[in-house]
Design a protein around this motif. Structure first.
Motif, mmCIF file in Angstrom:
data_model
loop_
_atom_site.group_PDB
_atom_site.id
_atom_site.type_symbol
_atom_site.label_atom_id
_atom_site.label_comp_id
_atom_site.label_asym_id
_atom_site.label_seq_id
_atom_site.Cartn_x
_atom_site.Cartn_y
_atom_site.Cartn_z
ATOM 1 N N ASP A 1 -10.531 3.040 5.830
ATOM 2 C CA ASP A 1 -9.191 3.594 5.633
ATOM 3 C C ASP A 1 -8.538 2.828 4.495
ATOM 4 O O ASP A 1 -8.862 1.661 4.224
ATOM 5 C CB ASP A 1 -8.346 3.525 6.908
ATOM 6 N N GLY A 2 -7.592 3.506 3.821
ATOM 7 C CA GLY A 2 -7.045 2.967 2.587
ATOM 8 C C GLY A 2 -6.387 1.615 2.754
ATOM 9 O O GLY A 2 -6.595 0.709 1.937
ATOM 10 N N LEU A 3 -5.576 1.438 3.789
ATOM 11 C CA LEU A 3 -4.859 0.184 3.960
ATOM 12 C C LEU A 3 -5.817 -0.978 4.191
ATOM 13 O O LEU A 3 -5.647 -2.057 3.607
ATOM 14 C CB LEU A 3 -3.878 0.295 5.129
ATOM 15 N N THR A 4 -6.826 -0.774 5.038
ATOM 16 C CA THR A 4 -7.774 -1.853 5.316
ATOM 17 C C THR A 4 -8.517 -2.258 4.058
ATOM 18 O O THR A 4 -8.700 -3.450 3.773
ATOM 19 C CB THR A 4 -8.773 -1.419 6.399
ATOM 20 N N ILE A 5 -8.947 -1.268 3.285
ATOM 21 C CA ILE A 5 -9.679 -1.565 2.054
ATOM 22 C C ILE A 5 -8.750 -2.240 1.042
ATOM 23 O O ILE A 5 -9.134 -3.222 0.391
ATOM 24 C CB ILE A 5 -10.305 -0.286 1.478
ATOM 25 N N TRP B 1 0.831 -1.200 0.000
ATOM 26 C CA TRP B 1 0.000 0.000 0.000
ATOM 27 C C TRP B 1 0.868 1.254 0.000
ATOM 28 O O TRP B 1 0.589 2.211 -0.731
ATOM 29 C CB TRP B 1 -0.953 -0.017 1.187
ATOM 30 N N ASP B 2 1.938 1.255 0.782
ATOM 31 C CA ASP B 2 2.862 2.391 0.774
ATOM 32 C C ASP B 2 3.512 2.546 -0.600
ATOM 33 O O ASP B 2 3.704 3.677 -1.080
ATOM 34 C CB ASP B 2 3.947 2.204 1.838
ATOM 35 N N SER B 3 3.857 1.436 -1.245
ATOM 36 C CA SER B 3 4.467 1.492 -2.569
ATOM 37 C C SER B 3 3.494 2.068 -3.594
ATOM 38 O O SER B 3 3.865 2.904 -4.421
ATOM 39 C CB SER B 3 4.922 0.092 -3.000
ATOM 40 N N ASN C 1 1.013 4.057 -2.969
ATOM 41 C CA ASN C 1 0.861 5.481 -2.655
ATOM 42 C C ASN C 1 2.007 6.293 -3.238
ATOM 43 O O ASN C 1 1.808 7.428 -3.692
ATOM 44 C CB ASN C 1 0.797 5.680 -1.139
ATOM 45 N N LYS C 2 3.191 5.741 -3.234
ATOM 46 C CA LYS C 2 4.345 6.421 -3.812
ATOM 47 C C LYS C 2 4.144 6.629 -5.319
ATOM 48 O O LYS C 2 4.425 7.699 -5.857
ATOM 49 C CB LYS C 2 5.616 5.614 -3.548
ATOM 50 N N LEU C 3 3.622 5.602 -5.987
ATOM 51 C CA LEU C 3 3.370 5.723 -7.428
ATOM 52 C C LEU C 3 2.229 6.699 -7.708
ATOM 53 O O LEU C 3 2.245 7.412 -8.717
ATOM 54 C CB LEU C 3 3.049 4.353 -8.014
ATOM 55 N N ALA C 4 1.252 6.737 -6.816
ATOM 56 C CA ALA C 4 0.104 7.631 -7.013
ATOM 57 C C ALA C 4 0.507 9.096 -6.990
ATOM 58 O O ALA C 4 -0.225 9.948 -7.522
ATOM 59 C CB ALA C 4 -0.957 7.359 -5.953
ATOM 60 N N LYS C 5 1.644 9.413 -6.407
ATOM 61 C CA LYS C 5 2.111 10.803 -6.330
ATOM 62 C C LYS C 5 2.818 11.262 -7.602
ATOM 63 O O LYS C 5 3.125 12.447 -7.749
ATOM 64 C CB LYS C 5 3.043 10.974 -5.133
ATOM 65 N N LEU C 6 3.064 10.343 -8.534
ATOM 66 C CA LEU C 6 3.718 10.723 -9.784
ATOM 67 C C LEU C 6 2.760 11.522 -10.654
ATOM 68 O O LEU C 6 1.532 11.466 -10.489
ATOM 69 C CB LEU C 6 4.174 9.468 -10.541
ATOM 70 N N ASP C 7 3.315 12.258 -11.591
ATOM 71 C CA ASP C 7 2.498 13.033 -12.528
ATOM 72 C C ASP C 7 1.530 12.105 -13.259
ATOM 73 O O ASP C 7 1.894 11.010 -13.686
ATOM 74 C CB ASP C 7 3.413 13.732 -13.538
ATOM 75 N N GLY C 8 0.298 12.562 -13.413
ATOM 76 C CA GLY C 8 -0.727 11.732 -14.042
ATOM 77 C C GLY C 8 -0.408 11.327 -15.468
ATOM 78 O O GLY C 8 -0.901 10.306 -15.958
#
Length: 262
Positions: A247-251, A156-158, A160-167
């Motif tokens: 919460d995101g991790l649980t889902i 999930w942390d990984s 989230n890291k990718l989600a922060k990249l430019d769309g």
């Protein structure tokens, strides 16, 4: 083979094995040619022979055999340098150069960032080159990798890291899994118009015998169920549907478990 032009390099996409993709990064106006996750050596050797070019580098995202099986043969034939994660060096065949987020590879003419993304494996990394993301088995078209070595929290942390990249970042993942992933996505995100449009488009793409990859970060944010927990509307709907905490991790954890059984 399919080719995609970026500002100072072209990505050649070679199908391999049953559903793998090997990528060749061809730097413009230079003799640099990089193979990403060579599942086998023959298709790359044929490419080099047909174009009278030499493979100079190999970069691996993780140690699994269907990403590294071509390493030794290609290194022997071309004297290519093999690059991989420092944390996975003991499991990557013929590795020469180890990298991390703090020590990315230095290849003339390319601005390469390394993203450490544990989850699928403990030492998984991705390589971001300008607007091109080579993410191995962390992120797929409408999916993500199974958790063979890592924890749900790590994956999930990984993500989230990718989600922060430019769309607009192009997502060059290593497998053509998009249609099965979309079928699962429909079961957990049924009211998503963007998902319906992608299902229609990617189904036609595969009928035309073309790849659904590359995708983009924006497309994955809108349609990939494993990134959708970042969206409040999706979380609220899923919480009521699956009776899990909002919460995101649980889902994400619940989604990954459901996909493993799907």
């Amino acid at each position: 083979m399919w080719s995609y032009r970026h500002q100072n390099f072209t990505v050649h996409q070679l199908p391999a094995l049953k559903d793998n993709y090997i990528y060749l990064i061809d730097l413009h106006n230079s003799e640099i040619l990089i193979a990403v996750d060579p599942a086998e050596a023959v298709s790359i050797s044929n490419f080099c022979t047909e174009r009278d070019v030499r493979l100079t580098h190999i970069i691996n995202t993780h140690h699994h055999w269907d990403h590294t099986d071509g390493n030794k043969a290609l290194k022997e034939k071309f004297n290519a340098q093999v690059i991989g994660a420092a944390d996975d060096a003991h499991r990557i065949p013929a590795i020469d150069i180890t990298v991390s987020e703090h020590t990315p590879p230095a290849i003339d003419g390319l601005n390469i960032s390394v993203l450490e993304l544990p989850g699928h494996t403990s030492g998984h990394v991705a390589y971001l080159i300008d607007d091109a993301l080579f993410c191995g088995d962390v992120l797929f078209g409408a999916g993500c990798g199974r958790l063979f070595e890592g924890t749900p929290s790590q994956m999930w942390d990984s993500l989230n890291k990718l989600a922060k990249l430019d769309g607009k970042t192009k997502v060059y993942c290593a497998h053509e899994y998009t249609l099965p992933n979309l079928r699962f996505a429909r079961t957990v995100d049924p009211d998503n118009d963007a998902l319906d449009q992608r299902i229609h488009r990617d189904t036609q793409t595969r009928m035309d015998k073309k790849p659904t990859i590359p995708s983009t970060i924006a497309m994955e944010m809108a349609t990939n169920p494993f990134l959708r927990p970042l969206d409040e509307k999706f979380r609220n709907h899923y919480t009521g549907q699956a009776k899990v905490e909002n919460d995101g991790l649980t889902i994400f954890t619940d989604l990954r478990q459901r996909k493993d059984r799907h």
